[in-house]
Scaffold this active site. Structure first.
Site, PDB file in Angstrom:
ATOM      1  N   ALA A 249       0.812  -1.235   0.000  1.00 45.18           N
ATOM      2  CA  ALA A 249       0.000   0.000   0.000  1.00 45.18           C
ATOM      3  C   ALA A 249       0.841   1.279   0.000  1.00 45.18           C
ATOM      4  O   ALA A 249       0.304   2.359   0.266  1.00 45.18           O
ATOM      5  CB  ALA A 249      -1.004   0.032   1.145  1.00 45.18           C
ATOM      6  N   ALA A 250       2.120   1.165  -0.339  1.00 50.60           N
ATOM      7  CA  ALA A 250       2.940   2.389  -0.487  1.00 50.60           C
ATOM      8  C   ALA A 250       2.310   3.263  -1.564  1.00 50.60           C
ATOM      9  O   ALA A 250       2.035   4.449  -1.355  1.00 50.60           O
ATOM     10  CB  ALA A 250       4.371   2.026  -0.862  1.00 50.60           C
ATOM     11  N   GLY A 251       2.073   2.664  -2.729  1.00 45.63           N
ATOM     12  CA  GLY A 251       1.482   3.409  -3.846  1.00 45.63           C
ATOM     13  C   GLY A 251       0.080   3.905  -3.502  1.00 45.63           C
ATOM     14  O   GLY A 251      -0.297   5.031  -3.854  1.00 45.63           O
ATOM     15  N   ASP A 252      -0.695   3.085  -2.811  1.00 48.69           N
ATOM     16  CA  ASP A 252      -2.082   3.467  -2.488  1.00 48.69           C
ATOM     17  C   ASP A 252      -2.117   4.645  -1.514  1.00 48.69           C
ATOM     18  O   ASP A 252      -2.920   5.577  -1.684  1.00 48.69           O
ATOM     19  CB  ASP A 252      -2.829   2.272  -1.866  1.00 48.69           C
ATOM     20  CG  ASP A 252      -2.908   1.087  -2.816  1.00 48.69           C
ATOM     21  OD1 ASP A 252      -2.844   1.308  -4.042  1.00 48.69           O
ATOM     22  OD2 ASP A 252      -3.019  -0.056  -2.334  1.00 48.69           O
TER      23      ASP A 252
HETATM   24  P1  ATP Z   1       3.101  -0.974  -3.739  1.00 48.91           P
HETATM   25  O1  ATP Z   1       2.708  -1.775  -4.963  1.00 48.91           O
HETATM   26  O2  ATP Z   1       4.083  -1.675  -2.831  1.00 48.91           O
HETATM   27  O3  ATP Z   1       1.941  -0.380  -3.020  1.00 48.91           O
HETATM   28  P2  ATP Z   1       4.088   0.852  -5.686  1.00 48.91           P
HETATM   29  O4  ATP Z   1       5.050   0.028  -6.473  1.00 48.91           O
HETATM   30  O5  ATP Z   1       2.767   1.160  -6.268  1.00 48.91           O
HETATM   31  O6  ATP Z   1       3.931   0.285  -4.233  1.00 48.91           O
HETATM   32  P3  ATP Z   1       6.245   2.637  -5.038  1.00 48.91           P
HETATM   33  O7  ATP Z   1       6.802   3.363  -6.179  1.00 48.91           O
HETATM   34  O8  ATP Z   1       7.020   1.480  -4.495  1.00 48.91           O
HETATM   35  O9  ATP Z   1       4.732   2.260  -5.372  1.00 48.91           O
HETATM   36  O10 ATP Z   1       6.016   3.632  -3.809  1.00 48.91           O
HETATM   37  C1  ATP Z   1       5.069   4.674  -3.823  1.00 48.91           C
HETATM   38  C2  ATP Z   1       5.582   5.790  -2.968  1.00 48.91           C
HETATM   39  O11 ATP Z   1       5.781   5.314  -1.630  1.00 48.91           O
HETATM   40  C3  ATP Z   1       6.950   6.342  -3.399  1.00 48.91           C
HETATM   41  O12 ATP Z   1       6.797   7.327  -4.396  1.00 48.91           O
HETATM   42  C4  ATP Z   1       7.490   6.879  -2.079  1.00 48.91           C
HETATM   43  O13 ATP Z   1       6.928   8.144  -1.803  1.00 48.91           O
HETATM   44  C5  ATP Z   1       6.939   5.909  -1.057  1.00 48.91           C
HETATM   45  N1  ATP Z   1       7.896   4.838  -0.723  1.00 48.91           N
HETATM   46  C6  ATP Z   1       7.927   3.582  -1.222  1.00 48.91           C
HETATM   47  N2  ATP Z   1       8.957   2.882  -0.696  1.00 48.91           N
HETATM   48  C7  ATP Z   1       9.586   3.714   0.159  1.00 48.91           C
HETATM   49  C8  ATP Z   1      10.727   3.608   1.001  1.00 48.91           C
HETATM   50  N3  ATP Z   1      11.435   2.464   1.078  1.00 48.91           N
HETATM   51  N4  ATP Z   1      11.087   4.690   1.730  1.00 48.91           N
HETATM   52  C9  ATP Z   1      10.388   5.851   1.678  1.00 48.91           C
HETATM   53  N5  ATP Z   1       9.294   6.019   0.895  1.00 48.91           N
HETATM   54  C10 ATP Z   1       8.901   4.975   0.141  1.00 48.91           C
HETATM   55  O1  RIB Z   2      -1.631  -2.151  -3.340  1.00 48.09           O
HETATM   56  C1  RIB Z   2      -1.723  -3.085  -2.299  1.00 48.09           C
HETATM   57  C2  RIB Z   2      -2.961  -3.912  -2.463  1.00 48.09           C
HETATM   58  O2  RIB Z   2      -2.857  -4.652  -3.666  1.00 48.09           O
HETATM   59  C3  RIB Z   2      -3.179  -4.951  -1.382  1.00 48.09           C
HETATM   60  O3  RIB Z   2      -3.902  -4.442  -0.283  1.00 48.09           O
HETATM   61  C4  RIB Z   2      -3.863  -6.078  -2.123  1.00 48.09           C
HETATM   62  O4  RIB Z   2      -5.198  -6.269  -1.735  1.00 48.09           O
HETATM   63  C5  RIB Z   2      -3.739  -5.759  -3.602  1.00 48.09           C
HETATM   64  O5  RIB Z   2      -4.934  -5.316  -4.128  1.00 48.09           O
END
Ligand code: ATP
Ligand code: RIB
Length: 309
Positions: A249-252
């Site tokens: 949920a980093a991206g979310d």
């Molecule tokens: P996920 O699929 O794991 O939810 P994602 O691949 O959609 O993530 P990322 O680019 O990994 O998205 O991360 C989204 C945002 O979260 C980044 O732009 C950054 O702001 C933050 N983030 C992710 N990882 C880190 C980290 N290790 N340290 C600090 N901020 C982070």
């Molecule tokens: O982005 C993270 C989410 O991806 C998880 O909560 C999982 O349910 C999947 O949809």
């Protein structure tokens, strides 16, 4: 207060902690298993709400215990669930997640009811789109329904944000009704054919989206932050330096945070960068906590760490 409507998935996440993600053919032991509320749509809705937006969801659960639990989680956060429908046949979506020692994950989603949302239900949800300033969608619900919602949103003068996750190729028609696209590096590559390893490549991928009709592009770059690209600019907005324990949920949380802060009436380079910087703050806190929805901070917590903005 921004008004946000999220069309998206609601999943029960089944999470196991592992030392290393197993290779094909390998069997490993794990000491921990947890059921945690998730789903890209629900996570983004919760992040926007916890950061101060007024939020409604258009979504579909199954007639089962997971569905009831997940809907009540949204209601606890005071998200409107009037347009969270129930499917007669399909089970509520589930995600099988392995998280390794460095906080990275591998996810398999069983979409179930998320993919069953239909035209009639979207028609019933038009009022939620009318009431919103910003409409957000991802790729865990049917593409045709996203297209229908975004077309309606644009007709009504709303701002649309597309998070093209999980990665897949799509019909470019959807990009013509997308104001801001927020892919990660992999998703950007799948949709543009440009491998993104640095800012120049992010700019190149960004330009492909702009040519296809998107107005602004925000490519998230994990611990490096996010690249913000418009017609005549490309800027890196650096992430905050933290120790990630679970990036689910980093991206979310980033997208939810961004949408709560976005000056939707007049999006330009400066205020988009501001909103992205806020998204970085929100997600930097989420990655330091376990799971999807429980990891998403409230505005008060963001202010405690980073001060007023
Ligand atoms: P996920 O699929 O794991 O939810 P994602 O691949 O959609 O993530 P990322 O680019 O990994 O998205 O991360 C989204 C945002 O979260 C980044 O732009 C950054 O702001 C933050 N983030 C992710 N990882 C880190 C980290 N290790 N340290 C600090 N901020 C982070
Ligand atoms: O982005 C993270 C989410 O991806 C998880 O909560 C999982 O349910 C999947 O949809």
């Amino acid at each position: 207060m921004n008004k946000v409507c999220v069309l998206g998935s609601i999943n029960m996440d089944l999470v196991v902690k592992v030392n290393e993600i197993p290779r094909i053919g390998e069997t490993i032991l794990s000491k921990s298993f947890e059921k945690i509320a998730g789903g890209k749509g629900a996570n983004q809705a919760i992040a926007a709400r916890r950061c101060g937006a007024e939020v409604s969801m258009i979504a579909k659960i199954g007639k089962d215990e997971n569905g009831k639990i997940l809907k009540s989680k949204l209601e606890e956060d005071k998200i409107s669930t009037e347009c969270v429908f129930e499917d007669e046949k399909e089970a509520t979506g589930m995600a099988f997640i392995m998280v390794n020692e460095s906080g990275n994950n591998s996810i398999v989603v069983v979409s179930g009811s998320n993919m069953a949302i239909n035209e009639e239900e979207i028609d019933t949800s038009i009022q939620k789109i009318k009431e919103a300033d910003i409409v957000i969608a991802q790729f865990e619900t049917a593409e045709e329904m996203t297209l229908k919602v975004f077309k309606k949103a644009k007709e009504l003068g709303k701002v649309t944000i597309l998070n093209p996750a999980p990665a897949k190729k799509i019909n470019d028609e959807l990009l013509k009704v997308t104001d801001i696209i927020v892919p990660n590096e992999t998703e950007a590559e799948v949709l543009t054919g440009v491998t993104v390893n640095n800012l120049d490549e992010a700019n190149e991928a960004g330009k492909v989206f702009l040519e296809k009709g998107v107005k602004f592009v925000v490519i998230t770059l994990g611990s490096k932050g996010a690249a913000v690209i418009g017609k005549d600019f490309c800027e890196l907005v650096p992430a905050y330096k933290v120790k990630a324990i679970d990036t689910t949920a980093a991206g979310d949380s980033f997208i939810g945070g961004l949408s709560s802060k976005l000056d939707f009436k007049n999006i330009n380079k400066e205020n988009l960068i501001d909103a992205v910087s806020f998204g970085n703050k929100v997600s930097s806190i989420a990655v330091q906590r376990k799971g999807a929805q429980p990891s998403i901070p409230y505005l008060k917590e963001v202010k405690e760490v980073y001060g007023d903005y």
